[in-house]
Design an enzyme around this catalytic site. Structure first.
Site, PDB file in Angstrom:
ATOM      1  N   ASP A 221       0.538  -1.349   0.340  1.00 37.65           N
ATOM      2  CA  ASP A 221       0.097  -0.021   0.036  1.00 37.65           C
ATOM      3  C   ASP A 221       0.800   1.598  -0.011  1.00 37.65           C
ATOM      4  O   ASP A 221       1.924   0.786   0.622  1.00 37.65           O
ATOM      5  CB  ASP A 221      -0.915  -0.130   0.935  1.00 37.65           C
ATOM      6  CG  ASP A 221      -1.519   1.046   1.785  1.00 37.65           C
ATOM      7  OD1 ASP A 221      -2.497   0.878   0.908  1.00 37.65           O
ATOM      8  OD2 ASP A 221      -1.737   1.951   2.435  1.00 37.65           O
ATOM      9  N   GLU A 281       1.040  -0.545  -5.259  1.00 39.00           N
ATOM     10  CA  GLU A 281       0.545   0.613  -4.975  1.00 39.00           C
ATOM     11  C   GLU A 281       1.059   1.750  -5.768  1.00 39.00           C
ATOM     12  O   GLU A 281       1.483   1.775  -4.975  1.00 39.00           O
ATOM     13  CB  GLU A 281      -0.467   0.954  -4.097  1.00 39.00           C
ATOM     14  CG  GLU A 281      -2.399   1.953  -4.412  1.00 39.00           C
ATOM     15  CD  GLU A 281      -2.031   2.680  -3.123  1.00 39.00           C
ATOM     16  OE1 GLU A 281      -1.752   3.026  -2.375  1.00 39.00           O
ATOM     17  OE2 GLU A 281      -3.164   3.411  -3.650  1.00 39.00           O
TER      18      GLU A 281
HETATM   19  C1  NOJ Z   1      -4.449   3.641  -0.705  1.00 38.95           C
HETATM   20  C2  NOJ Z   1      -6.241   3.105  -0.229  1.00 38.95           C
HETATM   21  O1  NOJ Z   1      -5.805   2.254  -1.485  1.00 38.95           O
HETATM   22  C3  NOJ Z   1      -6.183   3.633   0.038  1.00 38.95           C
HETATM   23  O2  NOJ Z   1      -7.757   2.453   0.006  1.00 38.95           O
HETATM   24  C4  NOJ Z   1      -6.176   3.310   1.712  1.00 38.95           C
HETATM   25  O3  NOJ Z   1      -6.854   4.772   2.214  1.00 38.95           O
HETATM   26  C5  NOJ Z   1      -4.775   4.436   1.543  1.00 38.95           C
HETATM   27  N1  NOJ Z   1      -3.841   4.147   1.079  1.00 38.95           N
HETATM   28  C6  NOJ Z   1      -4.282   4.714   2.941  1.00 38.95           C
HETATM   29  O4  NOJ Z   1      -3.730   3.365   3.088  1.00 38.95           O
END
Ligand code: NOJ
Length: 558
Positions: A221, A281
């Protein structure tokens, strides 16, 4: 015209190196499926999904053609950011079940050749994590330096001008010690200090804990925000305002710092010890930035997500063609993603009101026939649409409350999976935590299974082709008819045969010529494998009449 969709036995993998005869690792041919656990299947009928619910749907996923599930965070969490605020990395939130339920899910998955990928929130913890509770307790606490603490610039002034992406300042004053801590996301999500070797070690140990339990990899993430400039230089202010009404900023000093790549390499070294895969991500604005995440020596992420298509406005064959060409030229294994739990569902984004299901099939055919690994989002295969909150009072996602009405939050793309047309779409007997849209009466698994023309039936056929056609798995990509602004045409070519893909990205009928000679097929034989046409094609064609937003997939031999 023949329509044949065959299922073949999975390709043999070499035991030694974990690669198949073509040198590909398992994840290169895998179809990944993202599950938002709150919303997939509710086994104990409390209105929130759980792990047992996921296990109960593994047969469905197997049949669909899924090889790995990525479960968004299911660890203990106060749920301020619905699991992305983790208070214990090495346990399961009781709301989702127990560690036994998790082990069972992994074991049941294994029996069906479905691997489990967890979501690792590397940038921050919850403010309820024991590390942060200790860190906050005093300036001399053991974990003080595990987070980013600084004095303010002056009375009532944060250390610098950095902003949280979720609204307001990125700094929160803690009255007890009189210092501010940094949080790129919600104040309840303090950023970890990755410059502290103890943090790095603890985080690598977390990955080992799960690898040993049979996890096949992680989706990492928010990797962009792992490091911040240690001098806390102010970010340059840009013209205009963001959706929270704050000045726009160039996040030069708190995003994409070069040190991120050191952390990626270390996570990769640990992943390699267990033959695991890392998915990132990775929000990037161009292919060059994306390339960086693979690592200069291919020693960072195997699967940095290419999320760039999610930002394309409208459907332009030219724009897709150029992007695919740039990705191919970069030379890495692509990971095209068209939707996820943070962005409006692809079905809703592309819908024109008249051809919604056709467009959903067309987009499916695009990203599932290109080179690379595929990541689906739950419900995409049935044409689930966004169900945004109707009023501020209905919003669950805090950013939707803060930013209403410009920012409605992400509830709309996280609603319960639509299993059938009964109450609550068969997700739960109890009132679900988010409401299902009215379109669940037509777009649901049970009804679409019975309809050969449904979005789901199309996905099933398409995924079966993707798993069995060597050219779709291993073939190169040759772009054809490049002058056509409305139709994307390409072949995936492998050892004297090829799969031809024609996608009409426009609302009008388009006539498409078959000239496959640039791809080396002068007088080819053609067998139609799959179309989304409403009318059956009859006879021979010099030009193929492509219905609006339609798909034509054929096998080509010499
Ligand atoms: C990316 C995640 O996909 C999202 O849902 C989240 O709110 C943020 N990162 C913070 O962890």
């Amino acid at each position: 015209m023949t329509l044949a969709v065959l299922r073949a036995a999975p390709r043999a993998e070499s035991q030694q190196k974990g690669v198949d005869a073509q040198g590909h690792a398992w994840w290169q041919h895998a179809v990944f499926y993202e599950i938002y656990p709150r919303s997939f299947a509710d086994s104990n009928n409390d209105g929130v999904g759980d792990l047992k619910g996921i296990t109960s749907k593994l047969d469905y996923l197997k049949e669909l053609g899924v090889n790995a599930i990525w479960i968004t965070p299911c660890f203990p969490s106060p749920q301020v950011d619905f699991g992305y605020d983790v208070s214990d990395y090495e346990a399961i939130d009781p709301m989702y079940g127990t560690m036994e339920d998790f082990d069972k899910l992994v074991a049941e998955g294994k029996q069906r050749d479905i691997r489990v990928i967890l979501d690792f929130v590397v940038n921050h913890t919850s403010d309820q994590h024991k590390w942060f509770i200790d860190s906050k307790s005093s300036k001399t606490a053991e974990h003080r330096d595990w987070y980013i603490w600084r004095d303010g610039k002056g009375p009532g002034q944060p250390p610098n001008n950095w902003l949280s992406t979720f609204g307001l300042s990125a700094w929160k004053l803690d009255p007890k010690t009189g210092q501010y801590y940094y949080h790129y996301f919600y104040p309840e999500q303090p950023d970890l200090n990755w410059r502290n070797p103890a943090v790095e070690k603890a985080m690598l140990d977390v990955t080992r804990f799960w690898y040993k339990r049979g996890v096949a990899g992680f989706r990492l993430d928010a990797v962009d925000t792992l490091y911040e400039d240690p001098n806390l230089t102010d970010n340059p202010v840009l013209p205009g305002k963001d959706k929270f009404g704050r000045p726009n900023m160039n996040e030069k000093y708190n995003k994409k710092l070069p040190e991120v790549h050191d952390a990626m390499r270390k996570l990769r070294t640990t992943a390699d010890e267990y033959g695991s895969v890392l998915i990132g991500e990775t929000w990037t604005s161009n292919v060059e930035q994306l390339k960086d995440y693979y690592g200069t020596k291919n020693d960072e992420l195997q699967m940095p997500m290419d999320l760039m298509m999610t930002g394309f406005k409208g459907l332009s064959a030219d724009e897709y063609r150029k992007h695919i060409a740039a990705v191919n030229a970069a030379g890495h294994w692509p990971v095209y993603v068209i939707t996820n739990h943070d962005i409006v569902r692809s079905y809703t984004r592309y819908a024109d009101g008249a051809h919604n299901d056709d467009i959903a099939k067309m987009m499916a055919a695009l990203y599932l026939t290109l080179r690379g690994s595929a990541i689906m989002y739950y419900g995409e295969e049935i044409g689930m649409e966004n169900n945004d909150p109707k009023s501020k009072d209905d919003v669950q996602d805090p950013i939707g409350k803060l930013g209403w009405p410009l920012e409605k939050g992400r509830d709309g793309e996280r609603t319960p999976m639509q299993w059938n047309h009964t109450a609550n779409a068969g997700f739960s007997v109890a009132k679900p935590w988010l409401p299902v849209p009215t379109s669940a009466s037509t777009h649901n698994v049970a009804d679409e299974m019975k309809d050969p023309d449904s979005v789901l039936s199309f996905y099933r056929k398409l995924l079966a082709l993707r798993h069995t056609e060597a050219a779709l798995l291993d073939g190169d990509y040759v772009s054809l008819n490049e002058e056509n602004p409305n139709v994307l045409t390409y072949v995936r070519r492998y050892k004297g045969e090829a799969i031809l893909v024609i996608l009409n990205m426009s609302a009008a009928v388009q006539k498409v010529r078959f000239d496959l000679s640039p791809a080396g097929f002068v007088e080819p034989k053609m067998e139609v494998l799959l179309t989304s046409f409403h009318k059956q094609l009859k006879g021979m064609f010099m030009e193929l009449p492509m219905e609006p937003y339609s798909v034509f997939i054929a096998k080509i031999t010499k």
